[in-house]
Design an enzyme around this catalytic site. Sequence first.
Site, PDB file in Angstrom:
ATOM      1  N   THR A 275       1.108  -1.307  -0.195  1.00  0.00           N
ATOM      2  CA  THR A 275      -0.097  -0.132  -0.283  1.00  0.00           C
ATOM      3  C   THR A 275       0.873   1.590  -0.182  1.00  0.00           C
ATOM      4  O   THR A 275       0.672   2.339  -0.564  1.00  0.00           O
ATOM      5  CB  THR A 275      -1.293   0.510   1.688  1.00  0.00           C
ATOM      6  OG1 THR A 275      -1.084  -1.242   1.098  1.00  0.00           O
ATOM      7  CG2 THR A 275      -1.715   1.134   1.208  1.00  0.00           C
TER       8      THR A 275
ATOM      9  N   HIS B 239       7.809  -5.091  -8.973  1.00  0.00           N
ATOM     10  CA  HIS B 239       7.448  -4.759 -10.308  1.00  0.00           C
ATOM     11  C   HIS B 239       7.397  -3.136 -10.554  1.00  0.00           C
ATOM     12  O   HIS B 239       8.125  -2.584  -9.380  1.00  0.00           O
ATOM     13  CB  HIS B 239       6.233  -4.403  -9.913  1.00  0.00           C
ATOM     14  CG  HIS B 239       4.759  -3.268 -10.832  1.00  0.00           C
ATOM     15  ND1 HIS B 239       5.150  -3.258 -12.741  1.00  0.00           N
ATOM     16  CD2 HIS B 239       3.957  -2.321 -10.574  1.00  0.00           C
ATOM     17  CE1 HIS B 239       4.346  -2.874 -12.949  1.00  0.00           C
ATOM     18  NE2 HIS B 239       4.094  -2.163 -11.886  1.00  0.00           N
TER      19      HIS B 239
ATOM     20  N   TYR C 165       1.720   1.415 -18.014  1.00  0.00           N
ATOM     21  CA  TYR C 165       0.248   2.289 -17.708  1.00  0.00           C
ATOM     22  C   TYR C 165       1.372   3.110 -17.027  1.00  0.00           C
ATOM     23  O   TYR C 165       2.543   3.344 -16.240  1.00  0.00           O
ATOM     24  CB  TYR C 165       0.488   2.050 -16.139  1.00  0.00           C
ATOM     25  CG  TYR C 165       0.614   1.121 -15.613  1.00  0.00           C
ATOM     26  CD1 TYR C 165       0.812   2.422 -14.148  1.00  0.00           C
ATOM     27  CD2 TYR C 165       0.808  -0.183 -14.762  1.00  0.00           C
ATOM     28  CE1 TYR C 165       1.582   2.025 -12.991  1.00  0.00           C
ATOM     29  CE2 TYR C 165       1.532  -0.146 -13.202  1.00  0.00           C
ATOM     30  CZ  TYR C 165       1.540   0.834 -13.254  1.00  0.00           C
ATOM     31  OH  TYR C 165       2.291   0.806 -11.516  1.00  0.00           O
TER      32      TYR C 165
ATOM     33  N   THR D 147      -7.384  -1.133  -6.499  1.00  0.00           N
ATOM     34  CA  THR D 147      -8.597  -1.016  -7.243  1.00  0.00           C
ATOM     35  C   THR D 147      -9.033  -2.149  -6.650  1.00  0.00           C
ATOM     36  O   THR D 147     -10.581  -1.280  -6.885  1.00  0.00           O
ATOM     37  CB  THR D 147      -7.804  -1.991  -8.213  1.00  0.00           C
ATOM     38  OG1 THR D 147      -6.688  -0.917  -8.714  1.00  0.00           O
ATOM     39  CG2 THR D 147      -9.271  -1.470  -9.549  1.00  0.00           C
TER      40      THR D 147
ATOM     41  N   ASP E 142     -24.904 -26.980  -8.100  1.00  0.00           N
ATOM     42  CA  ASP E 142     -25.766 -28.256  -8.116  1.00  0.00           C
ATOM     43  C   ASP E 142     -25.205 -29.390  -8.184  1.00  0.00           C
ATOM     44  O   ASP E 142     -24.088 -29.455  -8.900  1.00  0.00           O
ATOM     45  CB  ASP E 142     -27.217 -27.835  -9.941  1.00  0.00           C
ATOM     46  CG  ASP E 142     -25.643 -28.177 -10.963  1.00  0.00           C
ATOM     47  OD1 ASP E 142     -24.283 -28.395 -10.851  1.00  0.00           O
ATOM     48  OD2 ASP E 142     -25.864 -28.179 -12.010  1.00  0.00           O
TER      49      ASP E 142
ATOM     50  N   GLU F 154     -24.229 -42.339 -17.595  1.00  0.00           N
ATOM     51  CA  GLU F 154     -22.068 -42.437 -17.398  1.00  0.00           C
ATOM     52  C   GLU F 154     -21.940 -43.824 -16.302  1.00  0.00           C
ATOM     53  O   GLU F 154     -22.777 -44.059 -15.513  1.00  0.00           O
ATOM     54  CB  GLU F 154     -22.175 -41.196 -16.182  1.00  0.00           C
ATOM     55  CG  GLU F 154     -22.641 -40.082 -16.857  1.00  0.00           C
ATOM     56  CD  GLU F 154     -22.876 -38.848 -15.519  1.00  0.00           C
ATOM     57  OE1 GLU F 154     -22.758 -39.235 -14.256  1.00  0.00           O
ATOM     58  OE2 GLU F 154     -22.425 -37.364 -16.136  1.00  0.00           O
TER      59      GLU F 154
END
Length: 819
Positions: free
Chosen positions: A46, A225, A259, A362, A547, A646
């Site tokens: 940060t 970075h 960027y 972000t 499911d 199956e």
Amino acid sequence: MTTQPRVVIIGAGIVGCSLAEELTARGWTAVTVLDQGPLFATGGSTSHAPGLVFQTNSSKTMTEFARYTVEKFSGLTLDGQWCYQQVGGLEVATTSERWTDLHRKASWAASWGVEARLLDREECAARYPLLDRERVLGGFYVPTDGLAKAVRAAEAQARLAIARGATFVPNVKVIDVEQAGGRVTGVVTDSGRLDADIVVSCAGFWGPAVGAMVGQAVPLLPLAHQYVKTTPLAQLVGTIDEAAEAAGPILRHQDADLYFREHGDRIGIGSYAHRPMPVSLDELAPSANWPDAGKQPSMLAFTPEDFEPSWQDAVDLLPALAGTKVADGFNGIFSFTADGMPLLGESRHVKGFWLAEAVWVTHSAGVARAVAQWLVDGQPETDVHECDVNRFEDFQLAPDYVHERSCQNFVEIYDVMHPLQPMESPRPLRTSPFHGLQRDLGAYFLEGGGWERPHWFAANERLVDGFEIPGRNDWAARYWSPIAGAEAVHTRDKVALYDMTPLKRLEISGPGALGFLQWMTTNNLDKPVGAVVYTLLLDRSGGVRSDLTVARLADNRFQVGANSALDTDWLLRHAPTDGSVHIRDITGGTCCVGVWGPLARDLVQPLVDTDFSHKGFGYFKAKQAYLGNVPITALRLSYVGELGWEIYTSAEFGTRLWDTLWQAGQNLGVIAAGRSAFNSLRLEKGYRLSGVDMTTEHDPYESGLGFAVRMDAGDFLGRAALAGKSPDAVSSKLTALTIDSPDDVVLGKEAVYLGGLPAGYVTSAAYGYTIGKGIAYAWLPSEASTPGTAVEIDYLGKRVAAAVAEEPLFDPKMINIRR
């Protein structure tokens, strides 16, 4: 636990501060935030983050996280200073491939409700005059994107939390997280001990060290970075207020992995173009030392040789930079994961230990809100299955896997990624017993969940001449072959073998198994041995988690067809602790062949020792038998909409099972078919895909799965939330669409327009070779779900005409399945 749990948050970066604010805003005020560094520039990611917030993402969840972060930070100030500047975000294309991709991104924005538009090169240059307009083909512009002042936003939220009762403690090192009886009890620091009912690790790239204290894997990799600032740029000198920092939009040049943002009259440039630079935590100085040392532990020495190619690319796009040079730079540490997503949720092994890791500025406030809702309310409003820390299979937690995949995600972070593009390495990892046989048939493999999955077979190329298979545009034709269409049609006409081994299988047994499954799922499982039931897992709000297909193989033993590791995790979390229920993942030790098509019975019946007729072996039934020499469990069901089974056996018999079916089927024209054909066939029948077509944000009635809910079969998890709901009282609905144009095969996540306005988004899509039309399932308002309603799908920059159709599109009377 009391109604006011004692919460300890480890890490006072942007995530920890955001979470403290979100928790205290919900009435949980017994919150203590610890950090090994000073407040609020603690020395983690940060503290050096450049703060660019681009909201649009292929993930609906991540876009929602970012959008909330913008909304929240826009309302924050600290001592009169801004925390967020909506300067806008501009992404430019310098290649045709990127320009096409920006059209996809514009469709995502419309799907997820983000205001955005595409700009031509002149409009791009008008918004960012430093651009070489001749290099730019166009751009994607989001007016609400902008700059977050991360440390400032962290402190602003911390102050709100402190005013409500939270405590922030700097310069303390967490030594241990104590636990008893499988639950956290406290946190030990170098300054003492704190009682805790809940501990949340928001430690960023230090997260793995915190997780290790309780034996919880935190599969992230710290990577460096590069970020630089230029000397003053003549064109900007005197034009930008120093307090504002920026006047123009934030800029991305993803074709060069770059960027840009303004720092007054200087330009900041971030690069992902360099080699991956993984960082070992053992090599980093403690955060508590950084103010005295003058350098944050998360800011490593700049390596200018790695930045040289990026500098030239930056100058090519912004020629005015040629009059400047790099004034200063650093290699800053950020967290990367194997799939590029955050790590959120509670440890299954240690109750009360939570993670909010691998989160960038972000998405920080959005993640914090979701985790706070999860803690306080029991679940977040936003579906978070993509981010749940328990989503990984065991092999995906291997340090070598995390390292390699995280590095590759760094390399690919700005790449144009196709929805079907698989990882290239490490492969192969998981193979079915049929893998060698499939290679002999020329299988084209894609990877999913570590499994090698055949999508079509070169051996079936001869079939293409017999069918009219429409072509596709370049984008839709990637990872596709007309052979897949021929395999789909052949399945409808004759018989095909499908490798269903990668489907997750659980064995749930014990004297309490039936009662447990009855509580966990929506359908009635109290059926005789040999019954198979399609059912759902819901959360407390009635949202569809997954499911399942449940086969009762004995009084106290069930085989459960599930979808992912999250299903296993959910069931294990809720299982009784008295030993009455045993849950075992049997996927790796078993295999499965789907035998489907009108000639399936002609193939299988002569090989088995029992009656496989429709009368003797009805639909949604199970039998244990012998197929030749192979002991099998056969389930009479079909997700391609044709007669068949199956057929399961243990992995040791896999090759024998395949060979027996293959040899016996030669005179019937049997083929091996792949997942591309399977996907087309399942959509023709309207069969849903969990996590894609429906998530926890949708209830069964909205999802078209109300038939799997038995409100009269006793209580079940989520039942109370469904009270009063019905298929006729939904505001949105998963809707079948058909597309007449054979060239426009959409792939998923495209925006759907009704009356010229965005109204929903595509989930699953394929070409339906049997019906001769493209198929797309989409979430739409219920009033737009009437068959015949005309809509448009935004596909690669053009509007494709589509129409709402009545489902299922194929064999609505179920004649083929029930032969």
